[in-house]
Design an enzyme around this catalytic site. Structure first.
Site, PDB file in Angstrom:
ATOM      1  N   CYS A   1     -10.630   2.526  -5.276  1.00  0.00           N
ATOM      2  CA  CYS A   1     -10.640   2.912  -3.869  1.00  0.00           C
ATOM      3  C   CYS A   1     -10.703   4.430  -3.829  1.00  0.00           C
ATOM      4  O   CYS A   1     -10.118   5.109  -4.669  1.00  0.00           O
ATOM      5  CB  CYS A   1      -9.349   2.411  -3.217  1.00  0.00           C
ATOM      6  SG  CYS A   1      -9.166   2.902  -1.498  1.00  0.00           S
TER       7      CYS A   1
ATOM      8  N   ARG B   1      -5.920  16.283   3.069  1.00  0.00           N
ATOM      9  CA  ARG B   1      -4.894  15.271   3.327  1.00  0.00           C
ATOM     10  C   ARG B   1      -3.551  15.736   2.736  1.00  0.00           C
ATOM     11  O   ARG B   1      -2.805  14.954   2.152  1.00  0.00           O
ATOM     12  CB  ARG B   1      -5.296  13.910   2.753  1.00  0.00           C
ATOM     13  CG  ARG B   1      -4.693  12.759   3.544  1.00  0.00           C
ATOM     14  CD  ARG B   1      -4.785  11.428   2.830  1.00  0.00           C
ATOM     15  NE  ARG B   1      -4.321  10.361   3.695  1.00  0.00           N
ATOM     16  CZ  ARG B   1      -3.867   9.202   3.274  1.00  0.00           C
ATOM     17  NH1 ARG B   1      -3.844   8.916   2.000  1.00  0.00           N
ATOM     18  NH2 ARG B   1      -3.468   8.296   4.124  1.00  0.00           N
TER      19      ARG B   1
ATOM     20  N   ASN C   1      -8.008  10.197  -2.716  1.00  0.00           N
ATOM     21  CA  ASN C   1      -8.243  10.529  -1.309  1.00  0.00           C
ATOM     22  C   ASN C   1      -8.655  11.959  -1.002  1.00  0.00           C
ATOM     23  O   ASN C   1      -8.435  12.421   0.115  1.00  0.00           O
ATOM     24  CB  ASN C   1      -6.986  10.189  -0.500  1.00  0.00           C
ATOM     25  CG  ASN C   1      -6.922   8.704  -0.218  1.00  0.00           C
ATOM     26  OD1 ASN C   1      -7.895   8.123   0.256  1.00  0.00           O
ATOM     27  ND2 ASN C   1      -5.803   8.082  -0.525  1.00  0.00           N
TER      28      ASN C   1
ATOM     29  N   LYS D   1      -3.972  -1.179  -6.752  1.00  0.00           N
ATOM     30  CA  LYS D   1      -5.028  -0.551  -5.946  1.00  0.00           C
ATOM     31  C   LYS D   1      -4.974   0.937  -6.277  1.00  0.00           C
ATOM     32  O   LYS D   1      -3.948   1.585  -6.062  1.00  0.00           O
ATOM     33  CB  LYS D   1      -4.770  -0.812  -4.459  1.00  0.00           C
ATOM     34  CG  LYS D   1      -5.793  -0.155  -3.546  1.00  0.00           C
ATOM     35  CD  LYS D   1      -5.547  -0.542  -2.093  1.00  0.00           C
ATOM     36  CE  LYS D   1      -6.414   0.252  -1.150  1.00  0.00           C
ATOM     37  NZ  LYS D   1      -6.036   0.067   0.256  1.00  0.00           N
ATOM     38  N   TRP D   2      -6.061   1.463  -6.821  1.00  0.00           N
ATOM     39  CA  TRP D   2      -6.104   2.833  -7.362  1.00  0.00           C
ATOM     40  C   TRP D   2      -6.902   3.707  -6.403  1.00  0.00           C
ATOM     41  O   TRP D   2      -8.120   3.612  -6.348  1.00  0.00           O
ATOM     42  CB  TRP D   2      -6.775   2.782  -8.734  1.00  0.00           C
ATOM     43  CG  TRP D   2      -6.859   4.058  -9.495  1.00  0.00           C
ATOM     44  CD1 TRP D   2      -7.547   5.188  -9.163  1.00  0.00           C
ATOM     45  CD2 TRP D   2      -6.255   4.334 -10.764  1.00  0.00           C
ATOM     46  NE1 TRP D   2      -7.406   6.152 -10.132  1.00  0.00           N
ATOM     47  CE2 TRP D   2      -6.624   5.644 -11.129  1.00  0.00           C
ATOM     48  CE3 TRP D   2      -5.441   3.597 -11.630  1.00  0.00           C
ATOM     49  CZ2 TRP D   2      -6.209   6.229 -12.324  1.00  0.00           C
ATOM     50  CZ3 TRP D   2      -5.033   4.186 -12.813  1.00  0.00           C
ATOM     51  CH2 TRP D   2      -5.413   5.489 -13.149  1.00  0.00           C
ATOM     52  N   ASP D   3      -6.180   4.550  -5.677  1.00  0.00           N
ATOM     53  CA  ASP D   3      -6.826   5.324  -4.605  1.00  0.00           C
ATOM     54  C   ASP D   3      -7.130   6.758  -5.067  1.00  0.00           C
ATOM     55  O   ASP D   3      -6.545   7.266  -6.050  1.00  0.00           O
ATOM     56  CB  ASP D   3      -5.864   5.349  -3.397  1.00  0.00           C
ATOM     57  CG  ASP D   3      -6.598   5.384  -2.072  1.00  0.00           C
ATOM     58  OD1 ASP D   3      -7.787   5.738  -2.059  1.00  0.00           O
ATOM     59  OD2 ASP D   3      -5.956   5.084  -1.044  1.00  0.00           O
TER      60      ASP D   3
ATOM     61  N   ASP E   1     -12.977   2.333   4.378  1.00  0.00           N
ATOM     62  CA  ASP E   1     -11.801   2.348   5.244  1.00  0.00           C
ATOM     63  C   ASP E   1     -12.158   1.860   6.642  1.00  0.00           C
ATOM     64  O   ASP E   1     -11.296   1.756   7.501  1.00  0.00           O
ATOM     65  CB  ASP E   1     -11.218   3.768   5.331  1.00  0.00           C
ATOM     66  CG  ASP E   1     -10.180   4.006   4.246  1.00  0.00           C
ATOM     67  OD1 ASP E   1      -9.824   3.040   3.543  1.00  0.00           O
ATOM     68  OD2 ASP E   1      -9.724   5.161   4.104  1.00  0.00           O
TER      69      ASP E   1
ATOM     70  N   ASP F   1       0.834  -1.204   0.000  1.00  0.00           N
ATOM     71  CA  ASP F   1       0.000   0.000   0.000  1.00  0.00           C
ATOM     72  C   ASP F   1       0.869   1.255   0.000  1.00  0.00           C
ATOM     73  O   ASP F   1       2.066   1.224  -0.331  1.00  0.00           O
ATOM     74  CB  ASP F   1      -0.960  -0.066   1.208  1.00  0.00           C
ATOM     75  CG  ASP F   1      -2.291   0.605   0.940  1.00  0.00           C
ATOM     76  OD1 ASP F   1      -2.319   1.856   0.976  1.00  0.00           O
ATOM     77  OD2 ASP F   1      -3.288  -0.088   0.678  1.00  0.00           O
TER      78      ASP F   1
END
Ligand code: DGJ
Length: 720
Positions: A516, A441, A478, A474-476, A538, A364
């Site tokens: 994600c 963030r 945020n 895994k394509w986030d 989450d 991650d």
């Protein structure tokens, strides 16, 4: 042909499996909505257009003598504002003189048997002969704007998809201020409005309210479909339950700003709409240009909410998801290490994962740039050699050595101010000239309306995929988008995102991308098309996940959700739940672990081995099964239960979780659904044999629960 045109009456009957959708040309000019609901053979002429005079509802001048003709009372298919209709319009076109009045009238239609693709956007597929398409063209005489309404009818399902093209055949440049993908006027207002609301760590909770006069609306102004309100709503007749009654489900194939609304008017009819968000929307359409909207999926069910959900699930599994993959059992290091890892730690983690039945290790956030916390490096997709001296190749090798494939986290759409990319290209971030950036963030959003930015993302990811032969990402995503000069950019952003995903999934057909967005902040059919599984939330707490997964299942197949077993006390809630229960909840989705296997006790390691073995069997049936919701946690807060029944009805898995326990030890019979009534099923644990009808009508007597959060997994197999 499932689309019947009655030339004499000028009506179109769109026929699905159990439902009819009927529209027609009223007074030789207006496109009226006539009926949507349970299948009918035909409509009696007297019912076709129901117009009655109503005070304060004006008439177009040509109906000077016929006061009952008013667009304010006519049920319509694609209304506009300003010429006798005061209700919410489907389209607003701003002309050079500032006028926003239009008057769209029926021009022509055609019926074709090829479902048209939508330029630059994902949409549902159809197999040969499975759909027919009606295109109805409307025209506004003053602006010479043509609107083409496109209806795709899936005649073996209860599904119609719709979208719209706006073609500027005039001489002036206009601004589209609103263009929804579907609109229709139901005859009455006696519905409940079901929506899926939430926030970060609490996605897609079910909320049901009765319709009232005025507008009931869901929308996103966040630049993505959002945690807050999913681009879905359903209208339920008042007596509708999980298994009985009528439901209309509306879902938008789009990952950005949207709006869905129902307006109950003064005559108690309900106008239903779904489409691009009109808040602050403005799209410049020059002469000769065409604007195309994303697709809306409309599902009708006369077998309650479960019927609606199964229609969505089958449709999305079979006709939406771009490609099917093997979905591996994953161990992800996020909750195991957060940013605090290095090669040595990962090597130990991987060693301890060996032999547990896990198939893929996903590394991650924190492997790139100088990212040791969330304050830097997004955009610098180069491995951090201080942390991982052997590079990604070495991590992939260590994974392989322990029997695991390798997957990698990216957050491609973002940029940190503290990054080489920002220092070189500050203009890549979305910004308005006279204002400071807003951070969320600690990061900014890349401007995906800029093709150079899209190229940068595709190139950076491709380089790594090529280098280590990556098969899982895994394509986030945020944060939400701020400082947009206008909403045109938001739409162009989504088009940019789809273009990137299209290029990558075409270039790397074997690459499984897990979607994600801080968990489930971007769960919609648009993104599902490219990312066939999505990290649901989450919040990994098993009990909270019951609500999230139950709500998500209203529309999205459980096989598109991701569920992981994490440690207790849970990192988000501090709750302690049994390992077995955590496994049962996670197994109802794409299964995996969000922990460091080094922390597992000997007994827990054995449980992991048993869980992965069970899941591998379950997985064989999961992708070919029907999902039934059996106990609703939102109703009782007492328990939650669902089941998977294989399409051939030979296997049935039931996941039951008691929430808080009680001392009363009541008799509680759990009734199953979807089995073959006259066949015999064996309970794999007790070896007892029951008929399907007994399991469905009498039920299983649940045991006395020994403690809170007790979970039970039942498996039934047809034996004769
Ligand atoms: C949010 C995701 O939902 C988490 O699973 C994790 O990947 C973090 N981002 C990493 O920053």
């Amino acid at each position: 042909m499932p689309i019947f045109y009655n030339e004499k009456e000028k009506t179109f009957h769109l026929e699905c499996k159990n439902s009819s959708y009927i529209l027609g040309v009223a007074y030789d000019r207006y496109l009226a909505h006539l009926y949507y609901g349970k299948k009918v053979e035909m409509l009696h002429p007297s019912r076709r257009i129901v117009s009655r005079e109503l005070g304060f509802s004006p008439s177009p001048l040509e109906f000077f003598k016929d006061r009952k003709v008013s667009l304010d009372t006519l049920p319509q298919e694609y209304p506009s504002f300003g010429y006798t209709d005061f209700r919410i319009p489907a389209i607003i076109v701003e002309q050079e003189n500032g006028s926003r009045i239009t008057d769209f009238r029926y021009l022509k239609h055609e019926i074709v048997d090829q479902k048209p693709a939508i330029t630059g956007m994902p949409s549902l597929r159809s197999e040969d002969g499975e759909t027919h398409t009606l295109k109805v063209y409307l025209k506004d005489a003053v602006t010479q704007i043509i609107v083409c309404l496109i209806y795709n009818v899936y005649h073996d399902r209860d599904v119609i998809t719709r979208h719209v093209q706006v073609i500027n055949q005039g001489k002036q440049t206009v601004k589209l201020k609103k263009v929804v993908s579907c609109s229709f006027d139901l005859h009455d207002k006696d519905y409940q409005f079901l929506q899926l609301h939430g926030t970060h760590c609490k996605e897609r909770h079910i909320e049901i309210t009765p319709l009232r006069h005025g507008i009931t609306k869901i929308e996103s102004r966040r630049g993505s479909s959002s945690h807050m309100l999913n681009p879905f709503f359903a209208l339920l007749k008042k007596d509708t339950t999980e298994d009985y009654g009528e439901v209309y489900g509306i879902n938008f194939v789009y990952s950005g700003n949207y709006e869905g609304a129902v307006e109950v008017d003064q005559r108690d009819t309900a106008r239903v709409q779904m489409g691009l968000g009109s808040f602050d929307f403005s799209w410049t359409l020059k002469p000769g240009e065409t604007f195309e909207t994303p697709e809306v999926v409309m599902v009708y069910s006369c077998t309650g909410l479960n019927g609606m959900s199964q229609t969505f699930h089958n449709l999305y599994n079979e006709r939406l998801i771009k490609r099917h993959y093997h979905h591996p059992i994953v161990v992800n290091n996020w909750e195991a290490t957060y940013f605090d890892f290095n090669q040595e730690k990962l090597a130990a983690l991987l060693k301890s994962a060996k032999g547990l039945g896990i198939e893929t290790f996903v590394l991650d956030d924190g492997w790139f740039g100088k990212r040791n916390n969330d304050e830097s490096s997004l955009g610098d997709w180069k491995v951090n050699l201080d942390k991982l001296p052997g590079g990604l190749k070495e991590v992939a090798r260590l994974a392989k050595e322990n029997g695991l494939n390798f997957g990698l986290w990216f957050e491609p759409e973002m940029i940190s101010i503290d990054s080489d990319l920002y220092r070189a290209h500050p203009e890549y971030a979305i910004k308005v000239a006279d204002r400071e950036h807003a951070v969320s963030r600690c990061q900014l959003v890349l401007d995906l309306s800029n093709p150079k930015v899209c190229d940068y993302i595709v190139d950076s990811i491709s380089k790594i995929v090529d280098e280590i032969d990556l098969s899982y990402i895994k394509w986030d995503f945020n944060r939400n988008i701020t400082e947009t000069p206008n909403q045109e950019l938001c739409h162009r952003y989504v088009l940019g995102l789809y273009s990137i995903l299209e290029r990558l999934t075409t270039r790397y057909p074997h690459l499984l991308i897990e979607g994600c967005s801080g968990g489930g902040g971007r769960v919609d059919p648009g993104v599902l098309y490219y990312t066939p599984q999505i990290w649901t939330s989450d919040d990994s707490d098993a009990i909270e996940r019951l609500f999230i997964q139950y709500g998500t299942s209203m529309v999205y197949p459980p096989t598109t959700m991701v569920g992981h077993v994490s440690v207790t006390p849970n990192h988000q809630t501090g709750r302690v739940t049994p390992f077995n229960t955590r496994g049962i909840v996670a197994m109802s989705a794409n299964f995996g672990y969000e922990l460091n296997p080094q922390v597992l006790s000997k007994q827990e390691r054995e449980m992991v081995k048993a869980q992965t073995k069970t899941y591998k069997n379950l997985r064989k049936c999961l992708y070919q099964s029907d999902f039934y919701r059996l106990r609703n946690p939102f109703e009782s807060n007492k328990d939650c239960c669902w089941s998977f029944v294989s399409k051939d009805k030979k296997h049935c898995y039931v996941m039951y979780v008691r929430i808080l326990n009680g001392a009363t030890n009541e008799f509680d019979w759990l009734k199953l659904k979807g089995l073959e009534p006259h066949r015999h099923y064996q309970d794999i644990n007790t070896k007892e044999i029951y008929t399907g009808s007994e399991l469905m009508n009498v039920g299983i007597l649940l045991p006395r629960h020994p403690y809170d959060f007790h979970g039970i997994l039942y498996e039934f197999k047809m034996v004769k």
